[in-house]
Design a protein around this motif. Structure first.
Motif, PDB file in Angstrom:
ATOM      1  N   ALA A  73     -85.903   6.519  29.145  1.00  0.00           N
ATOM      2  CA  ALA A  73     -85.974   7.967  29.089  1.00  0.00           C
ATOM      3  C   ALA A  73     -87.589   8.121  28.529  1.00  0.00           C
ATOM      4  O   ALA A  73     -87.882   7.637  27.782  1.00  0.00           O
ATOM      5  CB  ALA A  73     -84.859   8.256  28.004  1.00  0.00           C
ATOM      6  N   GLY A  74     -88.147   9.324  28.744  1.00  0.00           N
ATOM      7  CA  GLY A  74     -89.121   9.692  28.568  1.00  0.00           C
ATOM      8  C   GLY A  74     -90.458   8.742  28.983  1.00  0.00           C
ATOM      9  O   GLY A  74     -91.419   8.737  28.750  1.00  0.00           O
ATOM     10  N   PHE A  75     -90.092   8.073  30.228  1.00  0.00           N
ATOM     11  CA  PHE A  75     -91.130   7.148  30.590  1.00  0.00           C
ATOM     12  C   PHE A  75     -92.089   7.989  31.231  1.00  0.00           C
ATOM     13  O   PHE A  75     -93.324   7.480  31.325  1.00  0.00           O
ATOM     14  CB  PHE A  75     -90.213   6.332  31.781  1.00  0.00           C
ATOM     15  CG  PHE A  75     -91.364   5.351  32.448  1.00  0.00           C
ATOM     16  CD1 PHE A  75     -91.706   4.102  31.741  1.00  0.00           C
ATOM     17  CD2 PHE A  75     -91.608   5.406  33.851  1.00  0.00           C
ATOM     18  CE1 PHE A  75     -92.436   3.165  32.199  1.00  0.00           C
ATOM     19  CE2 PHE A  75     -92.623   4.773  34.495  1.00  0.00           C
ATOM     20  CZ  PHE A  75     -92.943   3.527  33.814  1.00  0.00           C
ATOM     21  N   TYR A  76     -92.036   9.210  32.166  1.00  0.00           N
ATOM     22  CA  TYR A  76     -93.359   9.767  32.674  1.00  0.00           C
ATOM     23  C   TYR A  76     -94.161  10.232  31.444  1.00  0.00           C
ATOM     24  O   TYR A  76     -95.435   9.776  31.771  1.00  0.00           O
ATOM     25  CB  TYR A  76     -92.723  10.910  33.365  1.00  0.00           C
ATOM     26  CG  TYR A  76     -93.923  11.841  33.986  1.00  0.00           C
ATOM     27  CD1 TYR A  76     -94.583  11.276  35.007  1.00  0.00           C
ATOM     28  CD2 TYR A  76     -94.097  13.231  33.489  1.00  0.00           C
ATOM     29  CE1 TYR A  76     -95.760  12.181  35.480  1.00  0.00           C
ATOM     30  CE2 TYR A  76     -95.123  13.765  33.960  1.00  0.00           C
ATOM     31  CZ  TYR A  76     -95.867  13.413  34.866  1.00  0.00           C
ATOM     32  OH  TYR A  76     -97.044  14.039  35.394  1.00  0.00           O
ATOM     33  N   PRO A  77     -93.660  10.821  30.482  1.00  0.00           N
ATOM     34  CA  PRO A  77     -94.695  11.280  29.573  1.00  0.00           C
ATOM     35  C   PRO A  77     -95.418  10.040  28.666  1.00  0.00           C
ATOM     36  O   PRO A  77     -96.449  10.228  28.123  1.00  0.00           O
ATOM     37  CB  PRO A  77     -93.930  12.264  28.380  1.00  0.00           C
ATOM     38  CG  PRO A  77     -92.286  11.958  28.612  1.00  0.00           C
ATOM     39  CD  PRO A  77     -92.275  11.614  30.346  1.00  0.00           C
ATOM     40  N   ALA A  78     -94.600   8.750  28.664  1.00  0.00           N
ATOM     41  CA  ALA A  78     -95.108   7.811  28.016  1.00  0.00           C
ATOM     42  C   ALA A  78     -96.369   7.134  28.864  1.00  0.00           C
ATOM     43  O   ALA A  78     -97.200   6.768  28.178  1.00  0.00           O
ATOM     44  CB  ALA A  78     -94.037   6.767  27.759  1.00  0.00           C
ATOM     45  N   VAL A  79     -95.965   7.046  29.975  1.00  0.00           N
ATOM     46  CA  VAL A  79     -96.990   6.549  31.049  1.00  0.00           C
ATOM     47  C   VAL A  79     -98.289   7.493  30.959  1.00  0.00           C
ATOM     48  O   VAL A  79     -99.469   7.012  30.758  1.00  0.00           O
ATOM     49  CB  VAL A  79     -96.649   6.521  32.345  1.00  0.00           C
ATOM     50  CG1 VAL A  79     -97.732   6.086  33.332  1.00  0.00           C
ATOM     51  CG2 VAL A  79     -95.526   5.079  32.434  1.00  0.00           C
ATOM     52  N   ARG A 137     -88.581  13.613  22.256  1.00  0.00           N
ATOM     53  CA  ARG A 137     -87.416  14.184  22.528  1.00  0.00           C
ATOM     54  C   ARG A 137     -86.570  13.894  23.692  1.00  0.00           C
ATOM     55  O   ARG A 137     -85.369  13.594  23.620  1.00  0.00           O
ATOM     56  CB  ARG A 137     -87.663  15.915  22.716  1.00  0.00           C
ATOM     57  CG  ARG A 137     -88.292  16.349  21.435  1.00  0.00           C
ATOM     58  CD  ARG A 137     -88.102  17.737  21.358  1.00  0.00           C
ATOM     59  NE  ARG A 137     -88.682  18.470  19.872  1.00  0.00           N
ATOM     60  CZ  ARG A 137     -88.291  19.545  19.872  1.00  0.00           C
ATOM     61  NH1 ARG A 137     -87.739  20.680  20.703  1.00  0.00           N
ATOM     62  NH2 ARG A 137     -88.636  20.158  18.391  1.00  0.00           N
ATOM     63  N   LEU A 138     -87.386  13.353  24.615  1.00  0.00           N
ATOM     64  CA  LEU A 138     -86.603  12.768  26.003  1.00  0.00           C
ATOM     65  C   LEU A 138     -85.789  11.370  25.670  1.00  0.00           C
ATOM     66  O   LEU A 138     -84.856  11.098  26.052  1.00  0.00           O
ATOM     67  CB  LEU A 138     -87.522  12.614  27.017  1.00  0.00           C
ATOM     68  CG  LEU A 138     -88.079  13.977  27.894  1.00  0.00           C
ATOM     69  CD1 LEU A 138     -88.989  13.670  28.782  1.00  0.00           C
ATOM     70  CD2 LEU A 138     -86.775  14.735  28.339  1.00  0.00           C
ATOM     71  N   TYR A 154     -91.470  18.399  32.373  1.00  0.00           N
ATOM     72  CA  TYR A 154     -91.957  19.900  32.573  1.00  0.00           C
ATOM     73  C   TYR A 154     -90.686  20.997  32.067  1.00  0.00           C
ATOM     74  O   TYR A 154     -91.204  21.723  31.453  1.00  0.00           O
ATOM     75  CB  TYR A 154     -92.096  19.973  34.420  1.00  0.00           C
ATOM     76  CG  TYR A 154     -93.545  19.591  34.547  1.00  0.00           C
ATOM     77  CD1 TYR A 154     -94.758  19.975  33.943  1.00  0.00           C
ATOM     78  CD2 TYR A 154     -93.415  18.433  35.377  1.00  0.00           C
ATOM     79  CE1 TYR A 154     -96.045  19.305  34.332  1.00  0.00           C
ATOM     80  CE2 TYR A 154     -94.591  17.882  35.825  1.00  0.00           C
ATOM     81  CZ  TYR A 154     -95.667  18.168  35.283  1.00  0.00           C
ATOM     82  OH  TYR A 154     -97.024  17.643  35.833  1.00  0.00           O
ATOM     83  N   ASP A 155     -89.569  20.433  32.286  1.00  0.00           N
ATOM     84  CA  ASP A 155     -88.482  21.245  31.728  1.00  0.00           C
ATOM     85  C   ASP A 155     -88.662  21.334  30.275  1.00  0.00           C
ATOM     86  O   ASP A 155     -88.394  22.435  29.702  1.00  0.00           O
ATOM     87  CB  ASP A 155     -87.213  20.711  32.262  1.00  0.00           C
ATOM     88  CG  ASP A 155     -86.167  21.695  31.735  1.00  0.00           C
ATOM     89  OD1 ASP A 155     -86.045  22.686  31.926  1.00  0.00           O
ATOM     90  OD2 ASP A 155     -84.901  21.142  31.041  1.00  0.00           O
ATOM     91  N   ALA A 156     -88.922  19.927  29.693  1.00  0.00           N
ATOM     92  CA  ALA A 156     -88.758  20.015  28.163  1.00  0.00           C
ATOM     93  C   ALA A 156     -90.081  20.726  27.481  1.00  0.00           C
ATOM     94  O   ALA A 156     -89.675  21.581  26.848  1.00  0.00           O
ATOM     95  CB  ALA A 156     -88.785  18.436  27.782  1.00  0.00           C
TER      96      ALA A 156
END
Length: 311
Positions: A73-79, A137-138, A154-156
């Motif tokens: 969860a939250g991998f994309y913003p983490a990367v 949050r994700l 992007y939705d978040a």
């Protein structure tokens, strides 16, 4: 090549090496970051019940109830955030060091490394706080939450701006800026230990350039040692920031109003222990993460410099 252009080229190579190092770290250790974040926001109030007993139980429970998607969860913003953060950090850090070096003919000391790291950390924080808020949050979304889940990064971002306004993206900025001391401590310890390691290599081998004798094992030890020191001194700021960045309750009210509210409530219900929630998973993630980061960074930087000198 003119000295100014040569210097500028190395700064961009620092940024490239830092970005690749950040990506490698997140890709390898993200599940432990999810566990750490969830532990950080769990509190000691009588009405709350702990979902996880320890790090191992947390990984097992998330994998069983949420699958691989929960662990990442939250991998994309983490990367995205880590790659940008490390790239910018090494870029700003090398620029600051060069600026200090221009005024000195000798090696930079601890105070210059500390100031350079603090400057780089503050600039990175301003650029990346919204990314870390979305990531937090994700990572906190579970099947048990009553709020409508975010479908992705992007939705978040869109939902947060629509429901809570732009200012929300900078929640946790205060403790985030205080966490600048984390990077400053880490890089200062790293630089000083690195100088010591180079000196030892030169003494043992009678080699005039001990820097070239450092290898991946050396960088692993240096990275882990510097990260351990930084975590022990600054971890409570991470807990405060994570709690501030939580999604509001279903009635729209934030869980905590500000950093001082977090400190008071945490101290009241949990004591000192509350400020170190999730530190085990944090160590398990960040000690090897720091090692990976510096091993990749130093080796990529060395490779780029060798390639650059041959062209």
């Amino acid at each position: 090549m003119p000295a100014a252009l040569e210097s500028e080229k190395w700064k961009w190579e620092n940024a490239t090496a830092g970005a690749l190092a950040g990506f490698s770290t997140v890709a390898a250790l993200h599940p432990l970051d999810v566990v750490r974040t969830r532990f950080q926001v769990s509190n000691g109030r009588p009405s709350s019940s702990a979902l996880y007993r320890n790090t191992g139980h947390a990984i097992y429970s998330i994998a069983r109830t949420e699958g691989l998607r929960g662990l990442y969860a939250g991998f994309y913003p983490a990367v995205f955030g880590s790659t940008i953060s490390w790239g910018l950090y090494f870029f700003f850090y090398s620029r600051a060091k060069q600026r200090y070096l221009d005024g000195y003919e000798q090696q930079l000391g601890p105070r210059h490394h500390l100031a350079s790291a603090a400057e780089a950390g503050a600039l990175v924080c301003l650029f990346t706080n919204p990314i870390w808020l979305v990531k937090t949050r994700l990572q906190l979304q579970t099947p048990f939450h009553r709020s409508e889940p975010y479908s992705g990064f992007y939705d978040a971002l869109k939902t947060i701006i629509k429901e809570e306004g732009w200012r929300t993206l900078y929640k946790g900025m205060g403790p985030g800026l205080l966490l600048v001391t984390h990077g400053a401590i880490q890089f200062t310890v790293y630089e000083e230990l690195r100088k010591l390691a180079v000196h030892v290599k030169e003494e043992r081998t009678n080699h005039k350039d001990g820097d070239k004798l450092l290898n991946s094992i050396d960088y692993t030890i240096l990275g882990a040692s510097s990260k351990f020191a930084a975590i022990m001194l600054t971890y409570p700021y991470q807990v405060i920031r994570a709690r501030l960045q939580q999604r509001p309750s279903t009635d729209g009210r934030p869980v905590y109003s500000d950093s001082w509210h977090v400190v008071k409530e945490t101290a009241r219900f949990e004591g000192v222990r509350g400020f170190y929630r999730g530190i085990t998973s944090n160590f398990l993630k960040n000690i090897p993460a720091a090692s990976i980061t510096f091993v990749v960074y130093e080796n990529v930087l060395r490779l780029l410099r060798v390639h650059g000198s041959n062209t």
